[in-house]
Design a protein around this motif. Structure first.
Motif, short mmCIF file in Angstrom:
data_model
loop_
_atom_site.label_atom_id
_atom_site.label_comp_id
_atom_site.label_asym_id
_atom_site.label_seq_id
_atom_site.Cartn_x
_atom_site.Cartn_y
_atom_site.Cartn_z
N LEU A 67 0.78 -1.07 0.04
CA LEU A 67 -0.03 0.05 -0.01
C LEU A 67 1.06 1.21 -0.11
N ALA A 68 1.90 1.25 0.88
CA ALA A 68 2.93 2.43 1.10
C ALA A 68 3.53 2.73 -0.28
N ALA A 69 3.98 1.58 -1.33
CA ALA A 69 4.66 1.64 -2.42
C ALA A 69 3.46 2.20 -3.51
N GLY A 70 2.25 2.01 -3.30
CA GLY A 70 1.32 2.79 -4.39
C GLY A 70 0.22 1.60 -4.71
N GLY A 71 0.55 0.35 -4.30
CA GLY A 71 -0.50 -0.63 -4.82
C GLY A 71 -1.46 -0.90 -3.99
N SER A 72 -2.45 -2.12 -4.36
CA SER A 72 -3.35 -2.63 -3.52
C SER A 72 -3.09 -3.75 -3.24
N ALA A 73 -3.63 -4.54 -2.05
CA ALA A 73 -3.21 -5.82 -1.51
C ALA A 73 -4.53 -6.73 -1.15
N ALA A 74 -4.45 -7.93 -1.21
CA ALA A 74 -5.27 -8.95 -1.06
C ALA A 74 -4.69 -10.18 -0.53
N MET A 75 -5.15 -10.81 0.41
CA MET A 75 -4.07 -12.07 0.85
C MET A 75 -5.21 -12.98 1.16
N SER A 76 -4.80 -14.29 0.99
CA SER A 76 -5.66 -15.65 1.18
C SER A 76 -4.74 -16.76 1.13
N LEU A 77 -5.15 -17.73 1.77
CA LEU A 77 -4.48 -19.23 2.08
C LEU A 77 -5.22 -20.13 1.53
N LEU A 78 -6.30 -20.05 0.67
CA LEU A 78 -7.08 -20.93 0.11
C LEU A 78 -6.90 -20.98 -1.49
N ASP A 79 -6.66 -21.99 -2.11
CA ASP A 79 -6.33 -22.10 -3.42
C ASP A 79 -7.48 -21.50 -4.20
#
Lengths: 296, 296, 296
Positions: A55-67
């Motif tokens: 986020l600080a670098a200018g992007g956006s993020a999403a995270m998961s641990l399910l295929d």
């Protein structure tokens, strides 16, 4: 700037008007303008820092641990970051399915082979990825040497056992492994690059090899410096080719950590200052960072 | 203050002596005096920030990912926060058991339907919660629209697919879904409210609907802003009714993020300043925040 | 300095030239010089803070949740930190295997029995550890009382049910349980110690018992204060005996939290200042902290 022992005659400073610098500045501008989504399947220890760095670098993020989540999000994400730091029993099947789906769809992704060589589960997961390769590998020297050996690209010499998440090998010792891995993934995926992090970073696409001597030693006193660099590399991979993405992210990290070190009083304030510097660092300052090409 | 395009004639500033403001200031004082325990079953990415925000807001925190722990702690906790951001295979059974136990005991809880609409596992978990509803739902516009559709409260229009954890819909587009969900959970649980977070937040109990225009855009540059608001809403739910809890927590977040933005140099310092502001923000400043009631 | 109600006549200030202070200063210097690796199997909420605290205190960190990784890393790590805060279904088998491997190899480890007494899974895991004991237990008063009861060392009185992760018992109420646990693990492992954290900490090896009255109340307003103290205790255990490790880590925490509180404006800035203080606190300042020996 870190001192180095390598013969300077093989190092050539990259010119200000080298096309690679223009590609880097363009990538940095594109990230700021497009807020690209890079998703992650990453370790529990530094997950929060990876997302905050993206986020600080200018992007956006999403995270998961399910295929299923990861494969579904990959249709709208520009790239995926996969880090094998803290495994759970369910990950072996999940990662097998994920990387095969990426191979089929052509989705771009970054592998962070944390602690490569440690434990049968991690070795099985990483070895399997030779059949569904990433576009970028980012790791430390020990991890690159271990990964190249698992992928049959060169024999491990036994001296590169990972000690926790710390590298016990110098970046230079992994130069051949890095080039071999870059050539392998470039052949497999069409385009690829490898970044080896250390006091002096190495970035190669198997053809051209660069050295990046900047950065602050305080980066080794916070957890997640390497992981979040991998995540931000995926952010850059959303908008540019693997070599440019790996160089841009590593140059950003070197410059931002130098900016942060100027104001920090220890690792706690350094972490906050570093995220601030990722946010404020200008695209031109990223692209104009210290960059050498190594010609043997 | 964020500008808005909605016809101002339907917005009415809530008076300083409106009873809702008195309930908010009382709730804020009660949290500081009682240090109420709100437990969480929440995602790995922002777990640490959720707990720190609850502590900074004046509450206390406990977290688990086992149904047995959560059900046992619910007998001593004032409320529970459940967030479905990063699922593991074991969660489907665990959450099924947890929400049924809460239904039976009457325990109050807050649902954060992160990435609602993404993946069969998450859809199964959230759909199942229609049979054992929460007292508060807090999410972004995309998530509320997807959840209302899963619960059969209105048809999804297909335009609200979640893109990672970012909302692709404006808060206003979720107003009908939010009211329908609030009416549904109020019928199911006796009392309920829905909070939709965005540039201008919406809070409704299905009867009255409020708009909260404050806050700082830097909140979108740190991970966990929404999750931790859900956690702090559970902290407030320990001491007051759902509508007051949702309003108080959202007003606190708006005010604290404005205070933090005055001193921050980027997302890193903003995060520290924000936790400090949660800690120092006076109950009167929370209750006197910008608050409009919308009458159609 | 915290006020106390215990008869001062049983408290004796430890002399500046007491050998224990020399061992503490030596341990602090050794950690800074050797950067010892302590690995962790710990909860998801505070994992990141544990690792950052270990790095800031001068050590290095590795974390895993697979028994195979943990056993393999234990051959190169000086000590391991195990925390049962957020359990997953796979942990019962994993922890059973891990602690038995440590018993066989003689590897040193620290147990943090978070929320001891809560849930059948946690009780089964902790009860099992009586057969493969740690070298140090660090917890709050409620947890020590519950653990001593599970290990058959004294009967629980029913008043010490854990409320989330907060202790509901005063440190003094756990003094007998702490001494009994310290004697038990010393018998089992050859050397051992117990640290009970609270407003006034208690550290004992079953023979000598110390009280540490320093620290800042802001430590209760950030999550992971106790967990990270457990992690840093493991860092110290890499270079010294259990009693010295427990005393040195607790004295460091008390001094660093006092240093941080001088500059902090709330829990957010306190967290950054605290990590900075762990980094800058001199070995002499750690060893010269307030330390009393209690003689009944």
């Amino acid at each position: 700037m870190t001192s180095h022992t390598i013969t300077p005659s093989t190092w050539h400073a990259v010119d200000a008007d080298d096309p690679i610098r223009a590609r880097i500045v363009q990538a940095a501008r594109d990230v700021r303008e497009r807020t690209p989504l890079a998703q992650s399947f990453t370790n529990f220890v530094t997950m929060n820092f990876v997302a905050n760095a993206q986020l600080a670098a200018g992007g956006s993020a999403a995270m998961s641990l399910l295929d299923q989540d990861i494969v579904e999000i990959s249709s709208v994400a520009g790239a995926t970051y996969i880090n094998v730091g803290t495994l759970l029993p369910s990950y072996q099947d999940a990662l097998h399915a994920i990387v095969r789906a990426f191979k089929e769809s052509g989705h771009m992704w970054v592998l962070d082979p944390v602690a490569a060589g440690l434990g049968a589960a991690r070795t099985a997961i990483l070895t399997d990825m030779a059949n569904a390769a990433p576009n970028i590998v980012r790791g430390n020297a020990s991890e690159l040497i271990a990964l190249a050996s698992m992928w049959g690209l060169q024999s491990a010499d036994g001296s590169s056992r990972p000690e926790g998440v710390e590298s016990v090998d110098d970046v230079e010792s992994a130069a051949a492994a890095a080039r071999a891995a870059a050539q392998f993934i470039t052949t497999e995926r069409g385009e690829g690059a490898v970044a080896v992090s250390g006091a002096i970073d190495l970035v190669t696409d198997g053809d051209r090899t660069f050295r990046l001597p900047g950065g602050s030693p305080l980066m080794t006193k916070i957890t997640g410096a390497g992981c979040s660099l991998g995540g931000v590399t995926a952010t850059y991979l959303c908008v540019t080719d693997p070599l440019t993405a790996a160089l841009a992210a590593s140059l950003l990290y070197n410059r931002a950590s130098e900016m942060a070190a100027e104001h920090a009083h220890g690792p706690g304030s350094f972490q906050a200052e570093f995220l601030d510097a990722l946010w404020t660092c200008a695209p031109e300052d990223i692209a104009n960072g210290e960059l050498f090409e190594v010609r043997d």
